[in-house]
Write a protein that holds these residues in place. Structure first.
Motif, PDB file in Angstrom:
ATOM      1  N   GLU A 197      -0.089  15.120  -1.795  1.00 56.22           N
ATOM      2  CA  GLU A 197      -0.909  14.042  -2.051  1.00 56.22           C
ATOM      3  C   GLU A 197      -1.854  13.246  -1.095  1.00 56.22           C
ATOM      4  OE1 GLU A 197       2.068  11.894  -5.429  1.00 56.22           O
ATOM      5  OE2 GLU A 197       1.897  11.338  -3.424  1.00 56.22           O
TER       6      GLU A 197
ATOM      7  N   LEU B  86       0.781  -1.111   0.056  1.00 56.90           N
ATOM      8  CA  LEU B  86       0.051   0.206  -0.021  1.00 56.90           C
ATOM      9  C   LEU B  86       0.841   1.313  -0.117  1.00 56.90           C
ATOM     10  CD1 LEU B  86      -3.179   0.517   0.209  1.00 56.90           C
ATOM     11  CD2 LEU B  86      -2.764   0.780   2.628  1.00 56.90           C
ATOM     12  N   PRO B  87       0.836   2.092  -0.775  1.00 58.13           N
ATOM     13  CA  PRO B  87       1.723   3.083  -1.156  1.00 58.13           C
ATOM     14  C   PRO B  87       1.364   4.253   0.009  1.00 58.13           C
ATOM     15  CG  PRO B  87      -0.185   3.371  -2.878  1.00 58.13           C
ATOM     16  CD  PRO B  87      -0.291   2.106  -1.967  1.00 58.13           C
ATOM     17  N   ALA B  88       2.483   5.101   0.555  1.00 62.01           N
ATOM     18  CA  ALA B  88       1.996   6.362   1.061  1.00 62.01           C
ATOM     19  C   ALA B  88       1.878   7.534   0.396  1.00 62.01           C
ATOM     20  CB  ALA B  88       3.370   6.421   2.171  1.00 62.01           C
ATOM     21  N   PRO B  89       0.876   8.429   0.546  1.00 64.29           N
ATOM     22  CA  PRO B  89       1.055   9.699  -0.111  1.00 64.29           C
ATOM     23  C   PRO B  89       2.285  10.394   0.177  1.00 64.29           C
ATOM     24  CG  PRO B  89      -0.518   9.923   1.733  1.00 64.29           C
ATOM     25  CD  PRO B  89       0.050   8.258   1.863  1.00 64.29           C
TER      26      PRO B  89
ATOM     27  N   GLN C 155      -3.468  11.314   4.207  1.00 59.79           N
ATOM     28  CA  GLN C 155      -2.673  12.560   3.691  1.00 59.79           C
ATOM     29  C   GLN C 155      -1.455  12.736   3.546  1.00 59.79           C
ATOM     30  OE1 GLN C 155      -5.036  15.135   6.464  1.00 59.79           O
ATOM     31  NE2 GLN C 155      -6.509  15.423   4.851  1.00 59.79           N
TER      32      GLN C 155
ATOM     33  N   ARG D 282      -4.160   9.480  -0.401  1.00 57.87           N
ATOM     34  CA  ARG D 282      -4.331   8.059  -0.475  1.00 57.87           C
ATOM     35  C   ARG D 282      -5.599   7.962  -0.546  1.00 57.87           C
ATOM     36  NH1 ARG D 282      -1.410   4.776   2.648  1.00 57.87           N
ATOM     37  NH2 ARG D 282      -3.242   4.188   3.846  1.00 57.87           N
TER      38      ARG D 282
ATOM     39  N   ARG E  73      -9.008   5.325  -0.935  1.00 55.06           N
ATOM     40  CA  ARG E  73      -9.786   3.995  -1.007  1.00 55.06           C
ATOM     41  C   ARG E  73     -10.659   3.754  -2.034  1.00 55.06           C
ATOM     42  NH1 ARG E  73     -14.184   1.893   1.215  1.00 55.06           N
ATOM     43  NH2 ARG E  73     -14.065   3.481   2.662  1.00 55.06           N
TER      44      ARG E  73
ATOM     45  N   HIS F  86      -6.954   0.961  -4.302  1.00 54.91           N
ATOM     46  CA  HIS F  86      -6.180   2.259  -3.670  1.00 54.91           C
ATOM     47  C   HIS F  86      -5.516   2.829  -4.709  1.00 54.91           C
ATOM     48  CE1 HIS F  86      -6.845  -0.362  -0.012  1.00 54.91           C
ATOM     49  NE2 HIS F  86      -6.807   0.782   0.696  1.00 54.91           N
ATOM     50  N   ILE F  87      -5.584   4.393  -4.734  1.00 57.00           N
ATOM     51  CA  ILE F  87      -4.822   5.130  -5.525  1.00 57.00           C
ATOM     52  C   ILE F  87      -4.240   6.132  -4.884  1.00 57.00           C
ATOM     53  CG2 ILE F  87      -6.887   6.311  -5.959  1.00 57.00           C
ATOM     54  CD1 ILE F  87      -5.908   6.868  -8.691  1.00 57.00           C
ATOM     55  N   VAL F  88      -3.082   6.875  -5.184  1.00 55.20           N
ATOM     56  CA  VAL F  88      -2.385   8.048  -4.687  1.00 55.20           C
ATOM     57  C   VAL F  88      -2.622   9.203  -5.652  1.00 55.20           C
ATOM     58  CG1 VAL F  88      -0.356   9.260  -3.962  1.00 55.20           C
ATOM     59  CG2 VAL F  88      -1.016   6.955  -3.114  1.00 55.20           C
TER      60      VAL F  88
END
Length: 342
Positions: A42, A35-38, A84, A44, A46, A137-139
């Motif tokens: 940016e 799972l990427p961190a913003p 965030q 993140r 769901r 998920h998307i950043v």
């Protein structure tokens, strides 16, 4: 990373799912990733729903100039802010947001400086040059996400993020046209037809020959007339909006518009426009194109859509069925918009 490789990630690391394009012309692959961190600026999100756009087909099929690979497609994203990055306080955690095609603009080129960020010299595009929404998920750049207050159905809201926004920008270029022809009655046209009727415009729908389903949908949404693209409408049009990626529609649309009328091409990709006589363009007819969108377009449309009662006709697929959704869109197997749900 494939699902078989997921065991290499320790159980303590949160995972996300994504349908990933590794090479144009190939099927998307279901993968798991950390799972990427913003980053700074940016958020993140769901993902609750991501509509499938014809531009996704152009990315997957290689119709557009090559972008970075591998890439997660999808740019009609609706979801909930769950993290965030540094410097972000809005949209707030827990807010439902929409994420569109334009994922970032430089803010300082001549186009950005003149409120034309859709023509930015150094843009980023969701699902094309940065990872998109065919995922759990998307950043995203927080400044290019739109709070969806009052949009309680994420599936219905997802197609608004491109079909609606690009459709709105295309309609804006038609000016004050009262008789509006819509060529290619798919996701964008079926939304903009509803807005046109709310505004008091007349809608004339053009579909592929024999596509009675699309013609019936158009009539059910208030179109005055529906027929095939090769037919002449019953009255001269003030403007024609082309959403199908078919260059041969341009001369047909020019024949259908009155003197001084406009033909607006709303797609990011179109097959070559065939040679046509100057007489079709004469009498001050115009051919225009739409490129991307601006955040102002989004704010305008998202304010108007609820007032106009704009509602998407949707067909839901699981995230893992993204290849099926793309194939069905390519073949024209449904009316309205396909939407992936993780």
């Amino acid at each position: 990373m494939s699902l078989l490789d997921a065991a290499a990630i320790t159980p303590e690391v949160p995972l996300m799912k994504a349908m990933v394009l590794h090479a144009t012309g190939e099927a998307l692959r279901l993968e798991q990733r950390a799972l990427p961190a913003p980053g700074p600026g940016e958020i993140r999100v769901r993902v609750e729903a991501c509509a499938v756009c014809r531009t996704d087909l152009h990315v997957v099929d290689g119709d557009l100039p090559p972008g970075p690979l591998p890439i997660i497609p999808g740019h009609e994203v609706v979801g909930i802010v769950e993290a965030q990055g540094e410097g972000v306080d809005t949209p707030a955690l827990g807010t439902r947001v929409g994420i569109p095609w334009l994922g970032h603009s430089c803010g300082h080129c001549p186009y950005c400086a003149s409120q034309r960020e859709n023509l930015c010299d150094a843009p980023a595009f969701t699902g094309y040059t940065r990872d998109g929404g065919f995922a759990s998920h998307i950043v995203a750049d927080a400044a290019f996400c739109f709070p969806l207050i009052g949009f309680d159905d994420p599936v219905a809201a997802a197609p608004l993020m491109c079909a609606g926004l690009i459709g709105w920008r295309t309609l804006k270029l038609a000016g004050e046209a009262q008789r509006v022809g819509l060529y290619g009655f798919g996701a964008a046209a079926h939304l903009i037809a509803q807005l046109c009727r709310w505004q008091g415009r007349e809608v004339y729908a053009f579909t592929r020959a024999g596509d009675e389903g699309a013609q019936q949908l158009a009539l059910s949404l208030g179109a005055r007339w529906a027929g095939s693209s090769g037919e002449a409408p019953p009255v001269p049009l003030d403007a024609a909006l082309i959403f199908a990626p078919v260059g041969a529609l341009v001369p047909l649309a020019l024949r259908a518009v009155r003197k001084g009328g406009r033909v607006v091409c709303g797609g990011i990709h179109m097959s070559d426009i065939p040679q046509f006589p100057y007489s079709l363009l004469w009498e001050e007819r115009q051919v225009l194109s739409v490129a991307n969108l601006t955040r102002d377009d989004a704010h305008e449309f998202l304010a108007l859509a609820p007032q106009a009662g704009v509602r998407a006709t949707t067909h839901v697929y699981r995230l893992e069925q993204a290849n099926d959704a793309l194939a069905d869109l390519r073949a024209g197997h449904f009316q309205g918009a396909a939407v992936l749900v993780p």
